[in-house]
Design a protein around this motif. Structure first.
Motif, PDB file in Angstrom:
ATOM      1  N   VAL A  41       0.835  -1.207   0.000  1.00 19.34           N
ATOM      2  CA  VAL A  41       0.000   0.000   0.000  1.00 19.34           C
ATOM      3  C   VAL A  41       0.865   1.251   0.000  1.00 19.34           C
ATOM      4  O   VAL A  41       0.571   2.229  -0.697  1.00 19.34           O
ATOM      5  CB  VAL A  41      -0.972  -0.009   1.196  1.00 19.34           C
ATOM      6  CG1 VAL A  41      -1.697   1.335   1.303  1.00 19.34           C
ATOM      7  CG2 VAL A  41      -1.974  -1.148   1.055  1.00 19.34           C
ATOM      8  N   ARG A  42       1.949   1.225   0.740  1.00 18.16           N
ATOM      9  CA  ARG A  42       2.860   2.380   0.764  1.00 18.16           C
ATOM     10  C   ARG A  42       3.361   2.707  -0.640  1.00 18.16           C
ATOM     11  O   ARG A  42       3.392   3.875  -1.062  1.00 18.16           O
ATOM     12  CB  ARG A  42       4.044   2.094   1.693  1.00 18.16           C
ATOM     13  CG  ARG A  42       5.041   3.257   1.810  1.00 18.16           C
ATOM     14  CD  ARG A  42       6.251   2.864   2.647  1.00 18.16           C
ATOM     15  NE  ARG A  42       5.888   2.557   4.016  1.00 18.16           N
ATOM     16  CZ  ARG A  42       5.922   1.336   4.559  1.00 18.16           C
ATOM     17  NH1 ARG A  42       6.298   0.285   3.814  1.00 18.16           N
ATOM     18  NH2 ARG A  42       5.586   1.144   5.809  1.00 18.16           N
ATOM     19  N   GLU A  43       3.774   1.683  -1.374  1.00 16.75           N
ATOM     20  CA  GLU A  43       4.292   1.907  -2.729  1.00 16.75           C
ATOM     21  C   GLU A  43       3.177   2.336  -3.680  1.00 16.75           C
ATOM     22  O   GLU A  43       3.410   3.129  -4.590  1.00 16.75           O
ATOM     23  CB  GLU A  43       4.973   0.643  -3.246  1.00 16.75           C
ATOM     24  CG  GLU A  43       6.153   0.175  -2.396  1.00 16.75           C
ATOM     25  CD  GLU A  43       7.189   1.254  -2.206  1.00 16.75           C
ATOM     26  OE1 GLU A  43       7.602   1.866  -3.206  1.00 16.75           O
ATOM     27  OE2 GLU A  43       7.597   1.493  -1.051  1.00 16.75           O
ATOM     28  N   ALA A  44       1.984   1.807  -3.480  1.00 13.71           N
ATOM     29  CA  ALA A  44       0.870   2.162  -4.361  1.00 13.71           C
ATOM     30  C   ALA A  44       0.452   3.620  -4.181  1.00 13.71           C
ATOM     31  O   ALA A  44       0.296   4.358  -5.158  1.00 13.71           O
ATOM     32  CB  ALA A  44      -0.321   1.244  -4.104  1.00 13.71           C
ATOM     33  N   VAL A  45       0.274   4.051  -2.937  1.00 18.18           N
ATOM     34  CA  VAL A  45      -0.199   5.431  -2.715  1.00 18.18           C
ATOM     35  C   VAL A  45       0.905   6.456  -2.959  1.00 18.18           C
ATOM     36  O   VAL A  45       0.622   7.625  -3.215  1.00 18.18           O
ATOM     37  CB  VAL A  45      -0.776   5.605  -1.290  1.00 18.18           C
ATOM     38  CG1 VAL A  45      -1.929   4.655  -1.053  1.00 18.18           C
ATOM     39  CG2 VAL A  45       0.294   5.433  -0.218  1.00 18.18           C
ATOM     40  N   GLY A  46       2.159   6.000  -2.916  1.00 19.42           N
ATOM     41  CA  GLY A  46       3.255   6.940  -3.073  1.00 19.42           C
ATOM     42  C   GLY A  46       3.771   7.101  -4.480  1.00 19.42           C
ATOM     43  O   GLY A  46       4.666   7.923  -4.731  1.00 19.42           O
ATOM     44  N   GLY A  47       3.261   6.319  -5.432  1.00 17.70           N
ATOM     45  CA  GLY A  47       3.792   6.370  -6.786  1.00 17.70           C
ATOM     46  C   GLY A  47       2.738   6.718  -7.814  1.00 17.70           C
ATOM     47  O   GLY A  47       1.534   6.659  -7.543  1.00 17.70           O
ATOM     48  N   PRO A  48       3.180   7.048  -9.030  1.00 17.93           N
ATOM     49  CA  PRO A  48       2.255   7.501 -10.070  1.00 17.93           C
ATOM     50  C   PRO A  48       1.698   6.392 -10.965  1.00 17.93           C
ATOM     51  O   PRO A  48       0.870   6.678 -11.830  1.00 17.93           O
ATOM     52  CB  PRO A  48       3.144   8.444 -10.898  1.00 17.93           C
ATOM     53  CG  PRO A  48       4.507   7.821 -10.813  1.00 17.93           C
ATOM     54  CD  PRO A  48       4.594   7.210  -9.433  1.00 17.93           C
ATOM     55  N   ARG A  49       2.122   5.155 -10.784  1.00 19.84           N
ATOM     56  CA  ARG A  49       1.784   4.110 -11.747  1.00 19.84           C
ATOM     57  C   ARG A  49       0.390   3.523 -11.546  1.00 19.84           C
ATOM     58  O   ARG A  49      -0.103   2.787 -12.399  1.00 19.84           O
ATOM     59  CB  ARG A  49       2.816   2.983 -11.693  1.00 19.84           C
ATOM     60  CG  ARG A  49       4.241   3.412 -12.009  1.00 19.84           C
ATOM     61  CD  ARG A  49       5.063   2.241 -12.472  1.00 19.84           C
ATOM     62  NE  ARG A  49       4.510   1.696 -13.690  1.00 19.84           N
ATOM     63  CZ  ARG A  49       4.761   2.180 -14.911  1.00 19.84           C
ATOM     64  NH1 ARG A  49       5.555   3.217 -15.048  1.00 19.84           N
ATOM     65  NH2 ARG A  49       4.203   1.628 -15.968  1.00 19.84           N
ATOM     66  N   VAL A  50      -0.239   3.810 -10.434  1.00 14.45           N
ATOM     67  CA  VAL A  50      -1.553   3.221 -10.156  1.00 14.45           C
ATOM     68  C   VAL A  50      -2.452   4.290  -9.543  1.00 14.45           C
ATOM     69  O   VAL A  50      -1.989   5.160  -8.805  1.00 14.45           O
ATOM     70  CB  VAL A  50      -1.416   2.015  -9.195  1.00 14.45           C
ATOM     71  CG1 VAL A  50      -0.812   2.423  -7.874  1.00 14.45           C
ATOM     72  CG2 VAL A  50      -2.765   1.339  -8.958  1.00 14.45           C
ATOM     73  N   ARG A  51      -3.733   4.228  -9.892  1.00 15.62           N
ATOM     74  CA  ARG A  51      -4.706   5.152  -9.316  1.00 15.62           C
ATOM     75  C   ARG A  51      -5.405   4.468  -8.155  1.00 15.62           C
ATOM     76  O   ARG A  51      -6.179   3.535  -8.346  1.00 15.62           O
ATOM     77  CB  ARG A  51      -5.722   5.599 -10.356  1.00 15.62           C
ATOM     78  CG  ARG A  51      -6.725   6.606  -9.802  1.00 15.62           C
ATOM     79  CD  ARG A  51      -7.676   7.105 -10.875  1.00 15.62           C
ATOM     80  NE  ARG A  51      -8.569   8.111 -10.325  1.00 15.62           N
ATOM     81  CZ  ARG A  51      -9.547   8.697 -11.017  1.00 15.62           C
ATOM     82  NH1 ARG A  51      -9.730   8.369 -12.302  1.00 15.62           N
ATOM     83  NH2 ARG A  51     -10.333   9.596 -10.457  1.00 15.62           N
ATOM     84  N   VAL A  52      -5.095   4.917  -6.951  1.00 16.52           N
ATOM     85  CA  VAL A  52      -5.708   4.353  -5.750  1.00 16.52           C
ATOM     86  C   VAL A  52      -6.996   5.107  -5.463  1.00 16.52           C
ATOM     87  O   VAL A  52      -7.011   6.348  -5.421  1.00 16.52           O
ATOM     88  CB  VAL A  52      -4.744   4.445  -4.551  1.00 16.52           C
ATOM     89  CG1 VAL A  52      -5.418   3.919  -3.287  1.00 16.52           C
ATOM     90  CG2 VAL A  52      -3.470   3.667  -4.831  1.00 16.52           C
ATOM     91  N   ARG A  53      -8.072   4.365  -5.291  1.00 12.90           N
ATOM     92  CA  ARG A  53      -9.387   4.973  -5.059  1.00 12.90           C
ATOM     93  C   ARG A  53      -9.686   5.150  -3.573  1.00 12.90           C
ATOM     94  O   ARG A  53     -10.237   6.166  -3.156  1.00 12.90           O
ATOM     95  CB  ARG A  53     -10.469   4.083  -5.683  1.00 12.90           C
ATOM     96  CG  ARG A  53     -10.385   3.973  -7.190  1.00 12.90           C
ATOM     97  CD  ARG A  53     -10.892   5.231  -7.850  1.00 12.90           C
ATOM     98  NE  ARG A  53     -10.952   5.086  -9.306  1.00 12.90           N
ATOM     99  CZ  ARG A  53     -11.584   5.941 -10.096  1.00 12.90           C
ATOM    100  NH1 ARG A  53     -12.208   6.978  -9.588  1.00 12.90           N
ATOM    101  NH2 ARG A  53     -11.584   5.752 -11.408  1.00 12.90           N
ATOM    102  N   ASP A  54      -9.380   4.114  -2.784  1.00 15.84           N
ATOM    103  CA  ASP A  54      -9.727   4.136  -1.359  1.00 15.84           C
ATOM    104  C   ASP A  54      -8.623   3.507  -0.536  1.00 15.84           C
ATOM    105  O   ASP A  54      -7.975   2.553  -0.974  1.00 15.84           O
ATOM    106  CB  ASP A  54     -11.021   3.355  -1.112  1.00 15.84           C
ATOM    107  CG  ASP A  54     -12.250   4.042  -1.681  1.00 15.84           C
ATOM    108  OD1 ASP A  54     -12.720   5.004  -1.043  1.00 15.84           O
ATOM    109  OD2 ASP A  54     -12.720   3.624  -2.748  1.00 15.84           O
TER     110      ASP A  54
END
Length: 279
Positions: A41-54
């Protein structure tokens, strides 16, 4: 934090909807997938490659990982608190931290259409085991590969175990999925990469190739060249037709009594051999 705003019903529709993303059919229908655990989750919310919704967190996890909350706030990601029972119902493996993100897009064009062509790519051909697939993505990221391709009939890259096994590397580099191997090999070769297949019965020994990297004799592949490695299913390897698509077939030497190497281990050895030769 207002305690009245904390989710406490593990059987609520919202909790069920998040948990349902563990299923492939639901992921495809919703266009979203589950990211579990603080590292991913840290890598997902901190990077531009994925759009995190919630983002969903327990109060305790929020206190332990304030950087995740800060990154989510910076990207205006909706954050919802839930108690331990709720987060466990969403994901038994989430350790109190779960995110919902849009399915990853991007095809070979994203990987190949760059100012500088890629120098190292990993291709997984009909690799079905999610732990192996995730471990290879992680190894490719660590070795400096430009991207990873999962061919048609491979495991879904959004499978929760794949996502967890990448330890966040899924969000660091392009990962192409559901592509026919013949199309992948053609596109990679057109971009200037040699295509090497890894197989225990390969004609060329990986150590021998490292010894001559940069100046190999005629007819011997050069590990210093831009390279795409093709790895097959752990149970049956690469069929002869798939091996035939490669420029050469390479074996990893086995000096002990082990019959073979785990797919992810063999892939790591091959990717690092190329990374070293190209350094």
């Amino acid at each position: 934090m207002d305690e009245s705003s904390v989710l406490t019903n593990p059987r609520s529709d919202r909790v069920r909807a998040v948990r349902a993303l563990a299923g492939r059919a639901v992921r495809r229908r919703q266009g979203r997938f589950l990211v579990e655990g603080p590292q991913s989750v840290r890598e997902a919310v901190g990077g531009p490659r994925v759009r995190v919704r919630d983002l969903y967190v327990t109060p305790g996890a929020a206190a332990r990982y304030p950087e995740i909350l800060a990154a989510a706030a910076a990207r205006a990601i909706r954050t919802t608190y839930g108690d331990d029972e709720v987060l466990s119902a969403m994901s038994p493996d989430g350790q109190g931290v779960v995110a919902v993100a849009d399915l990853l897009g991007g095809g070979l064009d994203e990987l190949l259409d760059r100012a500088a062509p890629p120098r190292l790519v990993a291709v997984l051909a009909q690799v079905r085991d999610p732990g192996n697939a995730g471990a290879v993505i992680r190894a490719a990221d660590a070795a400096g590969a430009a991207g990873v391709v999962l061919t048609r009939d491979s495991v879904d890259v959004h499978n929760p175990k794949v996502v967890r096994s990448t330890a966040g590397s899924l969000f660091h580099l392009p990962v192409v999925h559901d592509a026919p191997l013949t199309d992948v090999v053609t596109a990679l070769r057109a971009s200037g990469l040699q295509v090497l297949a890894a197989d225990g019965a390969g004609e060329h020994d990986l150590d021998d190739l490292l010894d001559v990297a940069g100046a190999p004799p005629a007819g011997v592949p050069d590990l210093a060249r831009p390279t795409a490695w093709v790895f097959g299913n752990e149970a049956w390897g690469l069929p002869a037709t798939d091996r035939g698509l490669a420029d050469a077939v390479v074996r990893v030497p086995l000096r002990g009594r082990a019959e073979s190497l785990n797919l992810a281990t063999a892939a790591t050895v091959c990717l690092y051999a190329s990374s070293r030769a190209q350094r």
